[in-house]
Design a protein around this motif. Sequence first.
Motif, short mmCIF file in Angstrom:
data_model
loop_
_atom_site.label_atom_id
_atom_site.label_comp_id
_atom_site.label_asym_id
_atom_site.label_seq_id
_atom_site.Cartn_x
_atom_site.Cartn_y
_atom_site.Cartn_z
N ARG A 41 -48.11 10.77 -21.74
CA ARG A 41 -46.52 10.68 -22.21
C ARG A 41 -46.01 12.02 -22.51
O ARG A 41 -44.84 12.61 -21.72
CB ARG A 41 -46.54 9.74 -23.24
CG ARG A 41 -46.29 7.98 -22.81
CD ARG A 41 -46.49 7.40 -24.21
NE ARG A 41 -46.15 6.10 -24.44
CZ ARG A 41 -46.08 5.33 -24.93
NH1 ARG A 41 -45.62 5.85 -26.63
NH2 ARG A 41 -45.44 4.20 -25.18
N VAL A 69 -45.80 14.40 -19.28
CA VAL A 69 -44.36 14.27 -18.15
C VAL A 69 -43.36 14.94 -19.04
O VAL A 69 -42.42 15.35 -18.91
CB VAL A 69 -44.81 12.67 -18.35
CG1 VAL A 69 -43.27 11.96 -17.75
CG2 VAL A 69 -45.38 12.57 -16.62
N SER A 104 -38.74 9.21 -15.11
CA SER A 104 -38.77 7.54 -14.42
C SER A 104 -38.45 7.58 -13.06
O SER A 104 -38.92 6.85 -11.58
CB SER A 104 -38.66 6.26 -14.78
OG SER A 104 -37.27 5.95 -15.21
N LEU A 139 -45.03 4.22 -17.98
CA LEU A 139 -44.20 5.78 -17.97
C LEU A 139 -43.20 5.17 -16.87
O LEU A 139 -42.30 5.51 -16.95
CB LEU A 139 -45.23 6.57 -16.96
CG LEU A 139 -45.73 7.85 -17.97
CD1 LEU A 139 -46.66 8.87 -17.04
CD2 LEU A 139 -45.73 8.36 -19.18
N SER A 145 -43.47 4.34 -13.60
CA SER A 145 -43.49 5.29 -12.69
C SER A 145 -43.11 4.79 -11.33
O SER A 145 -43.19 2.77 -11.48
CB SER A 145 -44.26 6.36 -12.57
OG SER A 145 -45.39 5.47 -12.30
#
Length: 390
Positions: free
Chosen positions: A86, A89, A96, A148, A150
């Motif tokens: 976290r 990023v 995202s 996340l 992602s």
Amino acid sequence: MKTPISITAISSISPLGVDPKTIWSNYQNQEHCISHKTFNNTSALTAALTAELTKAGQQQIELLRQENSKYKSLDNSVLYAMYAAREAVKFAGWSSDDNFGINIGSSRGATELFETYYSEFSKNNQSHPLSSPTTTLGNISSWVAHDLNSKGPEISHSITCSTALHAMLNGIAWINSGMSDKFLVGGSEASLTSFTVAQMQALKIYAQQEKHEDHYPCQALNLDKKQNTMILGEAAAMACLEQGKLDNALAVIKGFGYATELLEHNASLSTDAVCFQKSMEMALDGFDKNNIDIIVTHTPGTISGDLAEFKAIEKVFCNKIPSLTTNKWKVGHSLGASGLLSIEMAILMLQHQTFIPVPFIKNEQPNRIQNILVNAVGFGGNAVSILLSK
């Protein structure tokens, strides 16, 4: 490397702290983070020297655990990785919507949770429903990807103590192949359990509690020590990789190398670490060795391991050995996460233009800090070397 790779963010949670300011401050003192840990789940082992997260780190993990009911059933190795991911990023400014991949490895994985589930099974002859999905190595990257939100590929692996740097190699390969623009790479380890420590003690490489030399229990890089002094630590560290030499880069990856050698012993390298010789030579291909200012060594604090790596460095650099340093005397050996903690240490030295010495060895201070080589190796002789530049 044909195309440089930028490290645009790095984050960690370790015995040094949870934020860059605190971590750098703790690198500036000559105190270690090692203490006695008492284990309550076995009569065979009552205490050992270990390096645990700071109180601030433990609080952050507890907050994360309480944030989502699903997170309460996860091992600390997953939660440590979540926290560091976290932060990395966020620092890199990724969202995202970015198509970034994830490769997070661990030497041991969900050690504590696995041991808990197995203990319950031994008593009741029945397994918990979540025992399998929450203890696989893929559990770490999968949950980080979930956290996340992602959309890119997510990969997990274990290559023992060089796991995190192998994750970095994978990220470099994916980016250079054109299959991904960005990659989050790292390692996570929460292995401070009685059984894990007992395994290291069985190999005769672990530090004895009351027999360590002077003020420092882990004598990593002390080539004159008379006993093995490896100590386990816990940590997670993540780095954000992006293609090219970017303006917001914390450091640029200029070279990488890897090698594997035949085992002479289950827990050691050849006497002159052939794998390290090959990985360093590969990372330095086309680069003037005289321009390497620092090597962040793997040196786990064992007699044979530390000496073998030093001999490999002597063979590669001959009469001009760069300044050598390590962080294991301070934070212990975090196994699969250790390589990325060394990368973070290197980046901090590049940023602050300040060498972090090992307090109990003599070492020449570099005149400048422009290029740093980072080493890692694990059981199986699988070495990785990463060349970072300012």
